[in-house]
Design a protein around this motif. Structure first.
Motif, PDB file in Angstrom:
ATOM      1  N   GLY A  54       0.765  -1.200  -0.123  1.00 19.67           N
ATOM      2  CA  GLY A  54      -0.100  -0.189   0.053  1.00 19.67           C
ATOM      3  C   GLY A  54       0.921   1.160  -0.034  1.00 19.67           C
ATOM      4  N   CYS A  55       0.416   2.229  -0.768  1.00 18.03           N
ATOM      5  CA  CYS A  55       1.077   3.547  -0.902  1.00 18.03           C
ATOM      6  C   CYS A  55       0.632   4.508   0.612  1.00 18.03           C
ATOM      7  CB  CYS A  55       0.816   4.473  -1.672  1.00 18.03           C
ATOM      8  SG  CYS A  55      -0.909   5.098  -1.806  1.00 18.03           S
ATOM      9  N   GLY A  56       1.410   5.610   1.007  1.00 17.84           N
ATOM     10  CA  GLY A  56       1.228   6.145   2.207  1.00 17.84           C
ATOM     11  C   GLY A  56      -0.354   6.711   2.442  1.00 17.84           C
ATOM     12  N   PRO A  57      -0.838   7.221   1.185  1.00 10.15           N
ATOM     13  CA  PRO A  57      -2.306   7.747   1.468  1.00 10.15           C
ATOM     14  C   PRO A  57      -3.175   6.637   1.673  1.00 10.15           C
ATOM     15  CG  PRO A  57      -1.184   8.820  -0.308  1.00 10.15           C
ATOM     16  CD  PRO A  57      -0.455   7.904   0.136  1.00 10.15           C
ATOM     17  N   CYS A  58      -2.963   5.343   0.935  1.00  3.92           N
ATOM     18  CA  CYS A  58      -4.188   4.350   1.271  1.00  3.92           C
ATOM     19  C   CYS A  58      -3.874   3.602   2.655  1.00  3.92           C
ATOM     20  CB  CYS A  58      -3.694   3.197   0.006  1.00  3.92           C
ATOM     21  SG  CYS A  58      -4.453   3.963  -1.479  1.00  3.92           S
ATOM     22  N   VAL A  59      -2.619   3.459   2.782  1.00  4.01           N
ATOM     23  CA  VAL A  59      -2.515   2.951   4.133  1.00  4.01           C
ATOM     24  C   VAL A  59      -2.856   3.762   5.337  1.00  4.01           C
ATOM     25  CG1 VAL A  59      -0.320   2.558   5.944  1.00  4.01           C
ATOM     26  CG2 VAL A  59      -0.011   1.536   3.668  1.00  4.01           C
ATOM     27  N   ALA A  60      -2.828   5.151   4.990  1.00  7.23           N
ATOM     28  CA  ALA A  60      -3.482   5.932   6.295  1.00  7.23           C
ATOM     29  C   ALA A  60      -4.835   5.848   6.169  1.00  7.23           C
ATOM     30  CB  ALA A  60      -2.975   7.396   5.917  1.00  7.23           C
ATOM     31  N   GLU A  61      -5.555   5.771   5.107  1.00 16.32           N
ATOM     32  CA  GLU A  61      -7.000   5.428   5.078  1.00 16.32           C
ATOM     33  C   GLU A  61      -7.366   4.066   5.731  1.00 16.32           C
ATOM     34  OE1 GLU A  61     -11.078   5.870   4.268  1.00 16.32           O
ATOM     35  OE2 GLU A  61      -9.359   7.329   4.374  1.00 16.32           O
ATOM     36  N   LEU A  62      -6.638   2.895   5.329  1.00 17.51           N
ATOM     37  CA  LEU A  62      -6.686   1.741   5.922  1.00 17.51           C
ATOM     38  C   LEU A  62      -6.692   1.741   7.597  1.00 17.51           C
ATOM     39  CD1 LEU A  62      -7.478  -1.270   5.396  1.00 17.51           C
ATOM     40  CD2 LEU A  62      -4.733  -1.515   5.337  1.00 17.51           C
ATOM     41  N   ALA A  63      -5.623   2.607   8.264  1.00 26.12           N
ATOM     42  CA  ALA A  63      -5.481   2.827   9.604  1.00 26.12           C
ATOM     43  C   ALA A  63      -6.639   3.524   9.994  1.00 26.12           C
ATOM     44  CB  ALA A  63      -4.063   3.632   9.656  1.00 26.12           C
ATOM     45  N   HIS A  64      -7.042   4.780   9.208  1.00 27.52           N
ATOM     46  CA  HIS A  64      -8.432   5.371   9.592  1.00 27.52           C
ATOM     47  C   HIS A  64      -9.623   4.465   9.843  1.00 27.52           C
ATOM     48  CE1 HIS A  64     -11.647   8.336   9.884  1.00 27.52           C
ATOM     49  NE2 HIS A  64     -12.064   7.814   9.035  1.00 27.52           N
ATOM     50  N   MET A  65      -9.772   3.581   8.816  1.00 29.43           N
ATOM     51  CA  MET A  65     -10.941   2.513   8.836  1.00 29.43           C
ATOM     52  C   MET A  65     -10.787   1.786  10.072  1.00 29.43           C
ATOM     53  SD  MET A  65     -11.304   2.000   4.687  1.00 29.43           S
ATOM     54  CE  MET A  65     -12.490   0.460   4.752  1.00 29.43           C
ATOM     55  N   ALA A  66      -9.602   1.251  10.447  1.00 22.98           N
ATOM     56  CA  ALA A  66      -9.607   0.259  11.643  1.00 22.98           C
ATOM     57  C   ALA A  66      -9.715   0.924  12.933  1.00 22.98           C
ATOM     58  CB  ALA A  66      -8.011  -0.277  11.615  1.00 22.98           C
ATOM     59  N   ARG A  67      -9.320   2.280  12.996  1.00 28.40           N
ATOM     60  CA  ARG A  67      -9.847   3.049  14.051  1.00 28.40           C
ATOM     61  C   ARG A  67     -11.407   3.337  13.985  1.00 28.40           C
ATOM     62  NH1 ARG A  67      -6.421   6.775  12.073  1.00 28.40           N
ATOM     63  NH2 ARG A  67      -4.292   6.378  12.425  1.00 28.40           N
ATOM     64  N   VAL A  68     -11.991   3.530  13.377  1.00 32.99           N
ATOM     65  CA  VAL A  68     -13.234   3.831  13.224  1.00 32.99           C
ATOM     66  C   VAL A  68     -14.303   2.846  13.792  1.00 32.99           C
ATOM     67  CG1 VAL A  68     -15.361   4.291  11.793  1.00 32.99           C
ATOM     68  CG2 VAL A  68     -13.341   5.689  11.525  1.00 32.99           C
ATOM     69  N   GLN A  69     -13.386   1.329  13.111  1.00 31.95           N
ATOM     70  CA  GLN A  69     -14.134   0.373  13.795  1.00 31.95           C
ATOM     71  C   GLN A  69     -13.995  -0.207  15.083  1.00 31.95           C
ATOM     72  OE1 GLN A  69     -12.497  -3.802  12.245  1.00 31.95           O
ATOM     73  NE2 GLN A  69     -14.592  -4.112  11.396  1.00 31.95           N
ATOM     74  N   ALA A  70     -12.961   0.142  15.644  1.00 36.97           N
ATOM     75  CA  ALA A  70     -12.620  -0.234  17.010  1.00 36.97           C
ATOM     76  C   ALA A  70     -13.254   0.957  17.856  1.00 36.97           C
ATOM     77  CB  ALA A  70     -10.978   0.174  17.262  1.00 36.97           C
ATOM     78  N   HIS A  71     -13.510   2.175  17.295  1.00 39.81           N
ATOM     79  CA  HIS A  71     -14.464   2.919  18.107  1.00 39.81           C
ATOM     80  C   HIS A  71     -15.796   2.392  18.136  1.00 39.81           C
ATOM     81  CE1 HIS A  71     -11.762   6.303  19.250  1.00 39.81           C
ATOM     82  NE2 HIS A  71     -11.076   6.155  17.958  1.00 39.81           N
ATOM     83  N   GLU A  72     -16.211   2.008  17.078  1.00 42.73           N
ATOM     84  CA  GLU A  72     -17.762   1.410  17.053  1.00 42.73           C
ATOM     85  C   GLU A  72     -17.956   0.312  18.035  1.00 42.73           C
ATOM     86  OE1 GLU A  72     -18.793   0.695  13.157  1.00 42.73           O
ATOM     87  OE2 GLU A  72     -18.772   3.044  12.435  1.00 42.73           O
TER      88      GLU A  72
END
Length: 92
Positions: A54-72
């Motif tokens: 994954g490129c930097g922006p896509c890795v950042a988006e994937l990390a964001h999605m994981a955080r959102v799921q953890a918060h939910e």
């Protein structure tokens, strides 16, 4: 329940950090070619396996999605439908 550690996630990998970045194709959202990418894991499908980069922006988006799921998941502890994956499976 208070979970202050939940918001203290480390930064997602970036092309200028000390990880082993290579030039290649992003396997995630943008699918750009000839960009700096980081190996993030393997994928196995029926009859094939591969390395996922994954490129930097896509890795950042994937990390964001994981955080959102953890918060939910943390919003409704011990509730069977509290996780995003459980709700997604139910909708299918």
């Amino acid at each position: 329940m208070s979970r202050p550690w939940r918001d203290a996630w480390p930064l997602a990998a970036r092309a200028d950090d000390r990880n082993h970045w290579v030039t290649g194709t992003c396997w995630l959202y943008c699918r750009r070619r000839d960009v700096r990418v980081l190996w993030i894991g393997s994928v196995t499908t029926p009859g094939a396996t591969g390395d996922v980069y994954g490129c930097g922006p896509c890795v950042a988006e994937l990390a964001h999605m994981a955080r959102v799921q953890a918060h939910e998941r943390d919003r409704i502890p011990d509730h069977p439908e509290g996780s995003t994956s459980a709700r997604w499976a139910k909708e299918r």
